[in-house]
Motif scaffolding. Structure first.
Motif, PDB file in Angstrom:
ATOM      1  N   GLU A 280     -28.004  83.383 -15.852  1.00  0.00           N
ATOM      2  CA  GLU A 280     -28.333  82.308 -15.356  1.00  0.00           C
ATOM      3  C   GLU A 280     -28.592  81.973 -14.450  1.00  0.00           C
ATOM      4  N   GLY A 281     -27.629  82.179 -12.748  1.00  0.00           N
ATOM      5  CA  GLY A 281     -28.478  81.059 -11.922  1.00  0.00           C
ATOM      6  C   GLY A 281     -29.239  82.681 -11.682  1.00  0.00           C
ATOM      7  N   ILE A 282     -29.445  83.569 -11.665  1.00  0.00           N
ATOM      8  CA  ILE A 282     -30.449  84.446 -11.519  1.00  0.00           C
ATOM      9  C   ILE A 282     -31.558  84.166 -11.806  1.00  0.00           C
ATOM     10  N   ASN A 283     -31.620  83.820 -12.890  1.00  0.00           N
ATOM     11  CA  ASN A 283     -32.725  83.720 -13.316  1.00  0.00           C
ATOM     12  C   ASN A 283     -33.714  82.584 -13.117  1.00  0.00           C
ATOM     13  N   LEU A 284     -32.914  81.007 -13.126  1.00  0.00           N
ATOM     14  CA  LEU A 284     -32.908  80.200 -11.757  1.00  0.00           C
ATOM     15  C   LEU A 284     -33.245  80.114 -10.562  1.00  0.00           C
ATOM     16  N   GLY A 285     -33.182  81.545  -9.933  1.00  0.00           N
ATOM     17  CA  GLY A 285     -33.942  81.463  -9.053  1.00  0.00           C
ATOM     18  C   GLY A 285     -35.424  81.236  -9.446  1.00  0.00           C
ATOM     19  N   LEU A 286     -35.540  82.884  -9.935  1.00  0.00           N
ATOM     20  CA  LEU A 286     -36.789  83.837 -10.444  1.00  0.00           C
ATOM     21  C   LEU A 286     -37.687  82.227 -11.192  1.00  0.00           C
ATOM     22  N   SER A 287     -37.221  81.063 -11.650  1.00  0.00           N
ATOM     23  CA  SER A 287     -37.585  79.843 -12.198  1.00  0.00           C
ATOM     24  C   SER A 287     -38.791  79.031 -11.005  1.00  0.00           C
ATOM     25  N   THR A 292     -35.714  88.999  -5.711  1.00  0.00           N
ATOM     26  CA  THR A 292     -34.632  89.808  -6.328  1.00  0.00           C
ATOM     27  C   THR A 292     -34.453  91.066  -4.957  1.00  0.00           C
ATOM     28  N   TYR A 293     -33.321  91.796  -4.988  1.00  0.00           N
ATOM     29  CA  TYR A 293     -32.902  93.167  -4.376  1.00  0.00           C
ATOM     30  C   TYR A 293     -32.029  93.378  -4.659  1.00  0.00           C
ATOM     31  N   GLY A 294     -32.127  95.047  -4.777  1.00  0.00           N
ATOM     32  CA  GLY A 294     -30.899  95.825  -5.839  1.00  0.00           C
ATOM     33  C   GLY A 294     -30.321  95.807  -6.778  1.00  0.00           C
ATOM     34  N   TYR A 443     -12.054 102.537 -22.892  1.00  0.00           N
ATOM     35  CA  TYR A 443     -13.401 102.941 -23.586  1.00  0.00           C
ATOM     36  C   TYR A 443     -13.938 102.609 -22.254  1.00  0.00           C
ATOM     37  N   PRO A 444     -15.329 103.200 -21.714  1.00  0.00           N
ATOM     38  CA  PRO A 444     -16.197 102.393 -20.699  1.00  0.00           C
ATOM     39  C   PRO A 444     -16.537 101.417 -20.580  1.00  0.00           C
ATOM     40  N   VAL A 445     -16.604 100.235 -20.387  1.00  0.00           N
ATOM     41  CA  VAL A 445     -17.488  98.724 -20.978  1.00  0.00           C
ATOM     42  C   VAL A 445     -17.901  98.268 -19.709  1.00  0.00           C
ATOM     43  N   ARG A 446     -19.188  97.409 -19.878  1.00  0.00           N
ATOM     44  CA  ARG A 446     -19.777  96.531 -18.562  1.00  0.00           C
ATOM     45  C   ARG A 446     -19.426  95.656 -18.157  1.00  0.00           C
ATOM     46  N   TYR A 447     -18.612  95.190 -16.900  1.00  0.00           N
ATOM     47  CA  TYR A 447     -17.978  94.906 -16.224  1.00  0.00           C
ATOM     48  C   TYR A 447     -18.935  93.649 -14.732  1.00  0.00           C
ATOM     49  N   LYS A 448     -19.548  94.569 -14.246  1.00  0.00           N
ATOM     50  CA  LYS A 448     -20.365  93.720 -13.681  1.00  0.00           C
ATOM     51  C   LYS A 448     -21.900  94.627 -12.680  1.00  0.00           C
ATOM     52  N   THR A 449     -23.121  93.677 -12.749  1.00  0.00           N
ATOM     53  CA  THR A 449     -24.180  94.444 -11.978  1.00  0.00           C
ATOM     54  C   THR A 449     -24.607  94.152 -10.912  1.00  0.00           C
ATOM     55  N   HIS A 450     -25.281  95.170 -10.868  1.00  0.00           N
ATOM     56  CA  HIS A 450     -25.452  95.179  -9.030  1.00  0.00           C
ATOM     57  C   HIS A 450     -26.860  94.167  -8.506  1.00  0.00           C
ATOM     58  N   GLY A 451     -27.099  93.921  -7.428  1.00  0.00           N
ATOM     59  CA  GLY A 451     -28.017  93.116  -7.185  1.00  0.00           C
ATOM     60  C   GLY A 451     -28.188  91.588  -7.583  1.00  0.00           C
ATOM     61  N   GLY A 452     -29.559  91.473  -7.199  1.00  0.00           N
ATOM     62  CA  GLY A 452     -29.640  89.775  -7.715  1.00  0.00           C
ATOM     63  C   GLY A 452     -30.949  88.992  -6.849  1.00  0.00           C
ATOM     64  N   LEU A 453     -30.147  88.510  -6.435  1.00  0.00           N
ATOM     65  CA  LEU A 453     -31.364  86.837  -5.946  1.00  0.00           C
ATOM     66  C   LEU A 453     -31.474  87.643  -4.149  1.00  0.00           C
ATOM     67  N   ASP A 463     -38.108  83.930  -0.962  1.00  0.00           N
ATOM     68  CA  ASP A 463     -38.881  83.669  -2.684  1.00  0.00           C
ATOM     69  C   ASP A 463     -39.968  84.755  -1.699  1.00  0.00           C
ATOM     70  N   THR A 464     -40.998  85.340  -2.778  1.00  0.00           N
ATOM     71  CA  THR A 464     -41.476  86.672  -3.131  1.00  0.00           C
ATOM     72  C   THR A 464     -42.240  87.091  -1.371  1.00  0.00           C
ATOM     73  N   ASN A 465     -42.631  85.789  -0.378  1.00  0.00           N
ATOM     74  CA  ASN A 465     -43.174  86.638   0.846  1.00  0.00           C
ATOM     75  C   ASN A 465     -42.327  86.365   1.669  1.00  0.00           C
ATOM     76  N   ASP A 466     -40.494  86.589   1.235  1.00  0.00           N
ATOM     77  CA  ASP A 466     -39.616  86.600   2.306  1.00  0.00           C
ATOM     78  C   ASP A 466     -39.546  85.674   2.708  1.00  0.00           C
ATOM     79  N   GLN A 467     -40.315  84.410   2.287  1.00  0.00           N
ATOM     80  CA  GLN A 467     -39.925  83.151   3.026  1.00  0.00           C
ATOM     81  C   GLN A 467     -38.901  82.182   2.008  1.00  0.00           C
ATOM     82  N   PRO A 468     -37.715  81.177   3.147  1.00  0.00           N
ATOM     83  CA  PRO A 468     -36.716  80.721   2.430  1.00  0.00           C
ATOM     84  C   PRO A 468     -37.276  79.360   1.090  1.00  0.00           C
ATOM     85  N   ILE A 469     -36.892  79.538   0.230  1.00  0.00           N
ATOM     86  CA  ILE A 469     -36.829  78.426  -0.975  1.00  0.00           C
ATOM     87  C   ILE A 469     -36.076  76.827  -0.365  1.00  0.00           C
TER      88      ILE A 469
END
Length: 505
Positions: A280-287, A292-294, A443-453, A463-469
């Motif tokens: 949810e937080g990553i999508n909030l940032g995208l909104s 994003t990075y990584g 059994y192997p299971v997903r635990y964490k994802t890599h990368g974020g805002l 933002d996409t111009n590397d300027q702080p929101i």
């Protein structure tokens, strides 16, 4: 929330908004129940967006932290100690995030805590940063992010141990990882740790509201973020919170099949151990136009290069997985009956298992682990393991051919006798198992994802111009960290920066 990206100007406008009893010009922007749809709040025919209400602020704070996991708690504490009126909202009914139920190995050989308590395992911060500098030799920007998080990590670990009085397992214990601190009762037994941290964050002045899920940003006429709309699941109503600065500390998206399909399609059909890492937080940032990075498996800002891919895998039960790094054991694939990795390396098993085309493996150990320093945690898996006083009895209960299990026992005995593991390079706990024997299929299971805002060295969301929101910060897995202490370190950075920004207004 969906995985759809919305531009900063693609928001749902609501007319007649009310804030603290007075009319203000406000709008909602995001990917919540009606995110991305245009509305004037009504029409000549009385049309309206079902479920939405006008903006009416129920809370007015300096710093709003979204998420009460490791990074959110550190951020809330730091902001409150800096004098900011701080509120933390958490969608779950308690604190700690996914870390509350994890193994809770706090790894920090570069910290002052390690230098004080386990000097034989310590390294200097200078040496640690030199290693990171080599990793990011061609990217000074990301090195500066790492450097800030590392100093934050050191500060946070000292706060937790010296100011909060949190205790970890006494003394060092043989392990492949230097500066590896576990809860006093062993792997996963961390409820007292998180309870103590939470109490101290509250004592610093931070307020908490649980069962409160972040949904949509509220912005002013100039599109600057002025608050957040949340869903209060306990009372089934929308709650609007006005804030001068907001910290996204919501974790990753391992549980979100839509986002996994978008970013990591090769992991879509693999299982998942978490249910709340929904991104949810990553999508909030995208909104609001964040970069994003990584997030697609690149080199991450905390130094984790995603060696096994963009997703972090664990076994479905961590009880034995981590305990194996501190005792006699070996693991085999059911497809081959052979060992397949160095069992003292905690995160290799699931990746090597999947890499070999298998979907489970057997961990085999003896009483040294069952009744060792992690006994309390290990015993919780007792309903799922099988035992045998002989290799034949164990193999029968595993439903594996006796000759196959006997052969791997014999191979392991030869490795222990020679003291050399030529195939996988293991050097620790090369000791023969003694009956009774235990085996657990995992059994192997997903635990964490890599990368974020993408964030600055102050954890400002870029933002996409590397300027702080303006007024927006991110910490923890939502900003690209992976482990507990780096997440806390990033929370310290974000909490201080958010409090400073709020004070400047």
């Amino acid at each position: 929330m969906s995985g759809t990206d919305f531009g900063r100007r693609e928001f749902l406008k609501l007319a007649g908004a009310v804030a603290a009893g007075s009319a203000v010009s406000a709008a909602l922007v995001g990917c919540g129940a009606a995110g991305g749809q245009e509305s004037s709040g009504g029409s000549a025919t009385g049309d309206r967006v079902l479920g939405w209400t006008d903006v009416e602020f129920a809370h007015d704070v300096d710093v709003l932290v979204i998420g009460a996991g490791p990074s959110g708690l550190a951020a809330a504490y730091t902001a409150a100690k800096a004098g900011a009126n701080t509120l933390c909202v958490e969608k779950q009914l308690s604190y700690g995030g996914d870390a509350a139920n994890a193994a809770n190995g706090w790894v920090a050989p570069e910290s002052k805590v390690c230098a004080d308590l386990r000097p034989e395992e310590a390294i200097t911060m200078e040496d640690c940063l030199a290693a990171f500098k080599a990793t990011y030799a061609d990217n000074q920007y990301y090195y500066e992010v790492v450097e800030a998080w590392q100093y934050g990590l050191d500060s946070w670990f000292s706060t937790v141990v010296y100011d909060f009085g949190v205790k970890f397992m006494e003394g060092g214990h043989p392990c492949s990882y230097g500066g590896f601190f576990l809860p006093p009762d062993g792997v996963g037994e961390a409820s007292e740790i998180w309870g103590t941290i939470f109490e101290n964050v509250q004592a610093a002045g931070a307020q908490f509201i649980f069962n409160m899920k972040a949904d949509t940003f509220i912005v002013g006429e100039n599109d600057q973020i002025t608050g957040l709309r949340c869903w209060d699941s306990a009372n089934s109503k929308w709650v609007d919170i006005k804030a001068k600065s907001i910290i996204i500390a919501t974790g990753g998206f391992a549980s979100n099949q839509e986002m996994i399909a978008k970013y990591y399609p090769e992991y879509y059909n693999k299982g998942c151990i978490t249910s709340t890492s929904m991104g949810e937080g990553i999508n909030l940032g995208l909104s609001v136009g964040a970069a994003t990075y990584g997030i697609e498996g690149g080199v991450l800002p905390d130094g984790n290069q995603g060696a096994w891919g963009p997703c972090n895998y664990n076994p479905h039960l961590e009880n034995i997985h981590v305990a194996q790094t501190m005792g006699r054991s070996f693991s085999i694939l059911p497809t081959t009956g052979k060992r397949f990795y160095d069992e003292t390396m905690v995160h290799e098993a699931p990746f090597e298992c999947l890499g070999a085309g298998a979907y489970s493996w057997w961990a085999i150990w003896d009483d040294q682990i069952t009744y060792g320093p992690n006994a309390k945690s290990v015993q919780r898996a007792g309903d799922e393991w099988v035992t045998g006083n002989t290799v034949e009895e164990l193999a029968t209960k595993m439903k594996m051919p006796v000759n196959v299990i006997q052969e791997v026992f014999d191979d392991y005995a030869r490795i222990c006798e020679n003291g050399v593991d030529d195939e996988f390079g293991r050097t620790m706990f090369l000791e023969n198992l003694e009956p009774p024997y235990y085996a657990l299929q995992v059994y192997p299971v997903r635990y964490k994802t890599h990368g974020g805002l993408k964030v600055s060295k102050l954890d400002e969301v870029l933002d996409t111009n590397d300027q702080p929101i303006p007024g927006l910060y991110a910490a923890g897995v939502a900003a690209g960290t992976v482990h507990i202490l780096p997440a806390g370190g990033s929370g310290v950075v974000a909490g201080q920066a958010a409090a400073d920004y709020a004070a400047s207004l």
